[in-house]
Every structure is written in C-alpha cells, then in structure tokens.
Design a protein around this motif. Structure first.
Motif, PDB file in Angstrom:
ATOM      1  N   LEU A  88       0.836  -1.204   0.000  1.00  0.00           N
ATOM      2  CA  LEU A  88       0.000   0.000   0.000  1.00  0.00           C
ATOM      3  C   LEU A  88       0.868   1.249   0.000  1.00  0.00           C
ATOM      4  O   LEU A  88       1.809   1.359   0.768  1.00  0.00           O
ATOM      5  CB  LEU A  88      -0.899   0.008   1.238  1.00  0.00           C
ATOM      6  N   PRO A 139       3.702   4.467  -5.231  1.00  0.00           N
ATOM      7  CA  PRO A 139       2.270   4.241  -5.373  1.00  0.00           C
ATOM      8  C   PRO A 139       2.014   2.806  -5.821  1.00  0.00           C
ATOM      9  O   PRO A 139       2.782   2.221  -6.568  1.00  0.00           O
ATOM     10  CB  PRO A 139       1.839   5.235  -6.450  1.00  0.00           C
ATOM     11  N   GLY A 168      -0.977  -0.139  -4.271  1.00  0.00           N
ATOM     12  CA  GLY A 168      -2.311  -0.476  -3.792  1.00  0.00           C
ATOM     13  C   GLY A 168      -2.509  -1.972  -3.841  1.00  0.00           C
ATOM     14  O   GLY A 168      -1.820  -2.698  -4.545  1.00  0.00           O
ATOM     15  N   MET A 187      -9.498  -2.636  -3.419  1.00  0.00           N
ATOM     16  CA  MET A 187      -8.371  -2.561  -2.486  1.00  0.00           C
ATOM     17  C   MET A 187      -8.802  -3.052  -1.105  1.00  0.00           C
ATOM     18  O   MET A 187      -9.971  -3.028  -0.756  1.00  0.00           O
ATOM     19  CB  MET A 187      -7.881  -1.117  -2.378  1.00  0.00           C
ATOM     20  N   GLU A 213      -5.698   5.904  -0.129  1.00  0.00           N
ATOM     21  CA  GLU A 213      -5.545   5.474  -1.521  1.00  0.00           C
ATOM     22  C   GLU A 213      -6.474   6.271  -2.434  1.00  0.00           C
ATOM     23  O   GLU A 213      -6.110   6.602  -3.569  1.00  0.00           O
ATOM     24  CB  GLU A 213      -5.841   3.971  -1.638  1.00  0.00           C
ATOM     25  N   ARG A 223      -5.547   8.774  -5.751  1.00  0.00           N
ATOM     26  CA  ARG A 223      -6.170   8.705  -7.079  1.00  0.00           C
ATOM     27  C   ARG A 223      -6.590  10.086  -7.581  1.00  0.00           C
ATOM     28  O   ARG A 223      -7.087  10.204  -8.702  1.00  0.00           O
ATOM     29  CB  ARG A 223      -7.386   7.782  -7.035  1.00  0.00           C
TER      30      ARG A 223
END
Length: 739
Positions: free
Chosen positions: A11, A32, A34, A87, A227, A231
C-alpha cells in the motif's frame, strides 16, 4: 507466505515498523501501488462467493468472501464496491483469520467461590445474569445497573440492546465506546448543522483541489481512504495540521507542525485572514448561515503575532494556508481523533466547520467539513444504539419523540426514559461513588482502552457484578468479569454497518461461531426471555426484521432510510447512503448533504460556534518535561489489538513490544541509546517502551501508539465539556533510563 506479505505491504505510504535482532526501524514505502486481488491459492478452490463489508474500521470496504460448502475459506477485495474499488488494507485481508484464535470464548464462564472463571451452561449464565442484576436493582434502585455498548456490532444488534436495556430492563444509564472516538464530531455537527450529519462522500477525496487534514493520519488510520486521495488527478494541495511528522504529513505539500492543542487558535487566525481579505462566499453566508457577524468580530483578535505565539508556526505558513483555501476552487477539511479526543474538541471541530461555511466549501464535489469515523459501525451507534440519543437520532427529553418511537415499537411510551443517560465517564465515576453496582460490557475492552487505566481498573473491581460479552475470554476486561458471555464475531452473524460516508453495508454469516458462542442478537433475545420482557420484543425475530423496525424509526428524520428495501437490495446496490427516504426510487451511489444550502436546524441555516481556546489541560513542568502524544501506530494494528493480535501475518507488520518515538536531540540530552528500554511516567502511571529516535516528533514531545496496554496508564482523565469525550492526546510525562 512471503508472497502474501509482499501483497500486504504494497500500500502506498504504508509505514512499516519492523523489529529485527532486537532493533526497531521504521520503513516508509514510497511507491504508489495499492492492493490488488493477488493470487487465491489453488488448494482453496472456492465453490461460490458472496459479498459483504469489512468489520474493522469505518471505511466500510467491500470484500468478496470465497465459500466452500457454504463456509468462508478465504477473501479478496470487491472490485466494484464504490468504497474501496478493489483494495483492502492488511486488517481486511486478515479479517477471517482472527476468527480462528485459540482464545475464542466458546462457553459462558462464571467466577466461582475460589475466584476462578469456570464453564457453565447458558441456562445457568442467564439465571445468574438476571438474578444478580435484578437483585442489585431491588437493593440499590433501578438505575444502579448500566451498560457500555460499542461501535463494532451491527446496527440491528445495537438497536435491540439499547431497547432491551432501556425499555425492558429499566436501565437509564448506557453509553458506548463511540464516546471515545466520535462524540465530539457528533455534538459539533448537531450544534452547527442541527443533526449528526457527516456531509461527504468518498469521491470528494478524488475531487478536491485542496485537502486539509487536521489531527488526522489516514495513511495509517484509514489506508483505503488515503488510496482514494492518491487517485486524485487535480494536483491538489495536501495540508496536514499535526504536531508530529506523520506518514500523511510526509506526503503533504504543507505540514503545519503546531504546538499540541493549538489547532483552534490557528483556525481562528486563518478565518481572520480570509475575512480581512474578503475571501468569502458572501451569498452562501447570507442565505445558509447565521452567527457570522459575531464570529467575524470574535476572530479579529487572532492576529498573526498571537497565532504565531500560540501555534509555534511562522507567519508565512499561516498566510499560505489561508491563501490556499482561497485560491483552490474546491477545499475539503478532514479530521479524526487528533481533534475529537481533546478537552476542547467540539469547538475545534466547529472551527473547521466554520472555515467550510464561510468559504462555501460544502455541499459540492471535493468540499466539506468532514469527520472521518473510527469504528466500523460508529455511525450506527450514534444513530441507533439508544445511548446518547433515542432511536433514529431523536431526543429522549422530547415527549413527541418518545411517542413516535413508542408507536413504532408498539410499547407504552412511559417505558421510555424521559432524561438522558450519564456519559461513559459519568458511569465510571458512578461506580467509584457507589451509585453503579452492576455493569454489562458488550464488545469493548474498558480495562485497556479507558483513560487513566489504573483508576479505570480500580473502578471495575468495585462492581458487585461485571458481565462481559465478547468474542474472546482473554481481554483485559473479561479477565475481571464475574460472568463472561461468548459472542459470535463479524462473519458469524448478519446485519448492517453504516460507514463514515453514511453508507449502509451488509454483513453476512459465512462461518459458524465456535462452541456455544451466540450472535449478540440471540444473546439479547435470550436475556429478554429470562428477564420476563420477551413479549415486548416479539416483532424482533431476526436482524432482517429489526432492519424493518429501525427503518420505521428513521422515518421523517434526516437519516430517513425507509426507501432501502432489504439486505439483498442493499447488496445489489453496492451499499446505499442515508438519507434514502421512500420517495427516492433510484439513489445515486455517491451523494452529498446540503447541496441545496439547507441545513437541519429549524431555520434551515448552519450556525457559527466559537469559544476562547484553553491552554493544555496538563502542561509540562520541571518534573514532567515532555508532552505525550498518542495515536495509531501502524495500519496493521487496531484499537486494543483484541483481534489484530490474533493474526500471525499482522503481528509481523508491527512491533509486538511497545515503543516510544523521541526526538534525537532529546535522546542525546538524556543519554539514551537507540532501541534501549526506557520508562515513561506520568502522575498516574508508568510504562516501559523501546526508544525509537526520530525527527518525526518535535523536541519536548513523545509519541506512543494507543494500542499497547500500558499507554492508558499514562493518559489524563479530562473531558470536553460538550461532547464529554476523553482527551487522550496530550499529557505531561517524564523519561528515565531502564526499568
């Protein structure tokens, strides 16, 4: 296993504390990424899947449960669920594993004459529960027994518990552990907006031009929300207001490392700058708010020299913060426990709300004064637990509200209390004063989590009868109990949770509870039968039936969800946010409150609240020269570790032993060695922790994660006067070497 651990640690921004060869290091994963679905081991070969929401934090992620012969054998994140979009954080991945712990409570336990807990039948347990509770009420009065509820069981179970205790058993006093996390936000919203109403949807993380996090570390506390921030494609400014260089602050474009508990002064000072420069939404203020002129006159006193002195920031930091709010079209303001858990938390939360109101940053995409909830169903607790308010967000003190609920439940309104319960700390103080003699604790761990732990345990020891209803018989509170009732956990029962963005999500029974453990719902029904008030709950036949009952309890209220059909419909919709009244036939997946500029106060306007900031409740002195900060340690720990401590995978992702973060300059002054054991002591208690040198904490400050048993031996029992929430975050301590 190594591949699985690689998935768990992928993550973005996840801070991993590792302990190797007796040494503690912090690793921040910068890239980055996830969580994806990963690889489901071939040996599992699921025959079917079903969807449900996670039972850890308030994010409310959707999980796909893999089934064989109707029983869960694994899980993966749900890709289409609007919350997490495929996720899951480490806790979510391990949600099933913690159900298999060897210390699960599998049979009722009763303390015998020699002081040992021994197994008994459910019949004996019920006879003891009812007999001893009624005996206490007969001797000391009906209000001499109380209950402490939770934000971690389904809404339907909360409603049944609160109704049974208050309408059936005659209890006046009952509160929940939501008082420890969300009471401040609830009261701030009620006063400012007219109802406890978080206005946002998670899409706002992705649609903001500026995100302001006040006392909030979502990178660790709410990784999937973080997260969603990652985005964001609008190149947002990320502003973090926190004394400590948290994992979230490491990603910030502006980190305002204020002095502890100086948030209010900063926010008032920023409001003054906005007003003096005319950086306001004057039409929104005029149409949708009241009290602004008084607020503007008040904050005029918070000039730069004063705010600089109060906060320790530089003038240009404060001015840049204000300019950013003005220049960015969509500003959103987010807060969690760093604000809520304070002796002046309510007014600090309202200082945040005021900034959103005066700039018109509410009711539109990427905006809002947004409280992030803690527990998986704290929102359900706030609205339907019958603790701080009557079912559906109503008021115990209003006759018309009592009659509305009496009509829905088909009971005599005279059975509904006409006054509010004591708050959590008042119930605990009631034990100390001999006014509370019997206590029923459901799905919470008071002996670990309550502030000033040593005094809290002394209080619990004074009870004539302590009943603990929990998944595990080994919690610190269960070990003090006279009677332990074994409860099913998440995945072993049905119901709904309401997440931070007001979204109802469904949980399902995908495992059998071990031994004789029962769903809390069935334990409550059993108690109602033995108490002699079972007929009052004849309509409450199942969680699904209770969903219909509380749906009616919500009718006409801001949280009206009478348009939600049933569990299957909720499942198919991907969860649904309240409000969802019966006339709303096709609710959108993402909905904000106050889009029309109308609030829930009688005149439809939001109110500006403000008050003079107060100094630290326990400032440092020569004997106790450090300020102790507390908070979440890693994304793999949860609350008192009752569940996360049962997972071997999660335990690999955080240090088993407690640690304390200390600035290297302070460490040199004290002559400390990295990773040595030191003693941290307050006026209330002491604990041992491993020293971790880091510039993340400022000189004169320490940080200890809240999850370790010793942490709350140090904290100071002071409370916000409006929300009555404990101030966990700042107290005076000293450090000595060794044990």
């Amino acid at each position: 296993m190594s591949h699985y651990l690689d998935i768990l640690t992928s993550l973005p921004g996840l801070s991993i504390l590792r302990q190797r060869d007796g040494h503690l290091t912090r690793e921040l994963l910068q890239e980055p990424g996830g969580f994806g679905l990963g690889q489901i081991p071939a040996r599992l070969k699921p025959e079917a899947t079903t969807n449900m929401v996670c039972g850890f934090c308030s994010t409310g992620c959707g999980l796909k449960i893999h089934l064989r012969a109707g029983e869960a054998i694994g899980l993966s994140p749900q890709t289409s669920y609007p919350v997490n979009l495929g996720m899951a954080c480490p806790k979510g991945w391990e949600a099933l594993t913690v159900l298999d712990a060897p210390d699960r409570a599998t049979t009722p336990l009763l303390r015998n004459a020699s002081g040992q807990l021994e197994p008994v039948s459910w019949e004996t347990a019920m006879q003891q529960f009812v007999g001893r509770m009624k005996s206490i009420q007969k001797e000391h009065g009906p209000h001499s027994v109380a209950f402490l509820s939770t934000g971690q069981i389904p809404t339907e179970e909360m409603a049944l518990l609160g109704s049974l205790a208050k309408f059936g058993m005659g209890m006046l006093h009952g509160d929940g552990n939501t008082r420890q996390c969300m009471a401040t936000a609830a009261v701030a919203y009620k006063q400012s907006f007219g109802f406890d109403a978080p206005p946002y949807t998670y899409a706002d993380f992705e649609e903001s031009d500026a995100l302001v996090f006040v006392g909030s570390n979502p990178c660790i506390a709410h990784p999937i929300m973080w997260e969603r921030v990652m985005r964001n494609r609008r190149s947002p400014e990320i502003i973090v207001i926190d004394p400590r260089m948290t994992e979230t602050a490491m990603y910030a474009s502006q980190h305002l490392a204020i002095k502890p508990k100086s948030d209010q002064s900063l926010l008032y000072g920023v409001a003054r700058i906005l007003i003096e420069n005319g950086w306001l939404d004057e039409s929104f203020i005029a149409a949708s708010t009241e009290g602004f002129e008084e607020f503007a006159r008040y904050v005029a006193a918070f000039d730069l020299p004063r705010v600089v002195s109060d906060t320790g920031l530089k003038p240009e930091q404060i001015e840049r913060f204000a300019e950013t709010i003005h220049q960015r079209k969509r500003a959103s303001f987010w807060w969690t426990m760093g604000v809520n858990q304070s002796y002046q938390g309510t007014r600090t939360a309202q200082a945040i709300i005021n900034l959103a109101l005066m700039t018109g940053n509410i009711g539109k995409p990427g905006t809002g004064a947004n409280s992030i909830t803690g527990q998986c169903n704290a929102m359900g607790s706030r609205l339907f637990s019958n603790t701080t308010g009557l079912l559906g967000g109503r008021d115990f003190t209003k006759p018309e509200h009592r009659q509305q609920i009496a009509d829905v439940l088909e009971i005599d309104a005279a059975r509904i209390p006409t006054e509010n319960s004591w708050a959590y700390h008042e119930i605990m103080e009631g034990i100390l004063k001999g006014k509370i003699k019997g206590l029923w604790v459901i799905c919470t761990n008071t002996a670990h989590s309550w502030i000033n732990q040593n005094l809290a345990r002394e209080m619990l020891d004074r009870l004539d009868f302590l009943v603990v209803q929990d998944m595990y018989h080994t919690t610190e509170t269960a070990r003090l109990a006279h009677l332990v009732l074994p409860a099913a956990g998440w995945g072993e029962k049905e119901g709904t949770f309401i997440n931070s963005e007001r979204r109802f999500g469904v949980i399902k029974k995908v495992r059998k509870a071990p031994g004789q453990a029962l769903a809390d719902f069935h334990i409550f029904k059993l108690i109602a039968h033995y108490w002699g008030c079972g007929d009052m709950f004849s309509m409450w036949t199942s969680p699904a039936a209770v969903f219909e009952i509380i749906k009616e309890c919500s009718r006409g209220m801001p949280c009206d969800f009478t348009g939600m059909q049933d569990y299957g419909w909720l499942d198919a919709q991907g969860g649904v946010q309240w409000p969802c009244p019966s006339e709303l036939e096709a609710p959108a997946q993402e909905r904000r409150l106050f889009e029309d500029g109308k609030f829930f106060r009688e005149n439809g306007k939001a109110m500006f609240y403000f008050e003079e900031p107060r100094p630290l409740s326990e400032p440092t002195n020569d004997g106790y020269p450090f300020i102790l900060l507390t908070g979440r340690g890693t994304a793999s720990q949860w609350h008192t570790q009752t569940r996360t401590g049962k997972s071997a995978v999660l335990r690999k992702l955080y240090p088993e032993k407690p640690f304390v973060e200390i600035n290297p300059a302070d460490a040199r002054t004290l002559g400390l060695v990295q990773n040595e054991w030191i003693t941290i002591e307050s006026q209330r208690g002491r604990m041992l922790a491993m020293a971790l040198f880091t510039p993340a904490v400022q000189p004169g400050q320490l940080f200890i994660p809240m999850h370790y048993e010793g942490t709350n031996q140090l904290t100071d029992a002071v409370f916000d006067p409006y929300s009555k929430q404990p101030s966990y975050k700042a107290c005076a301590v000293r450090v000595t070497r060794g044990h």
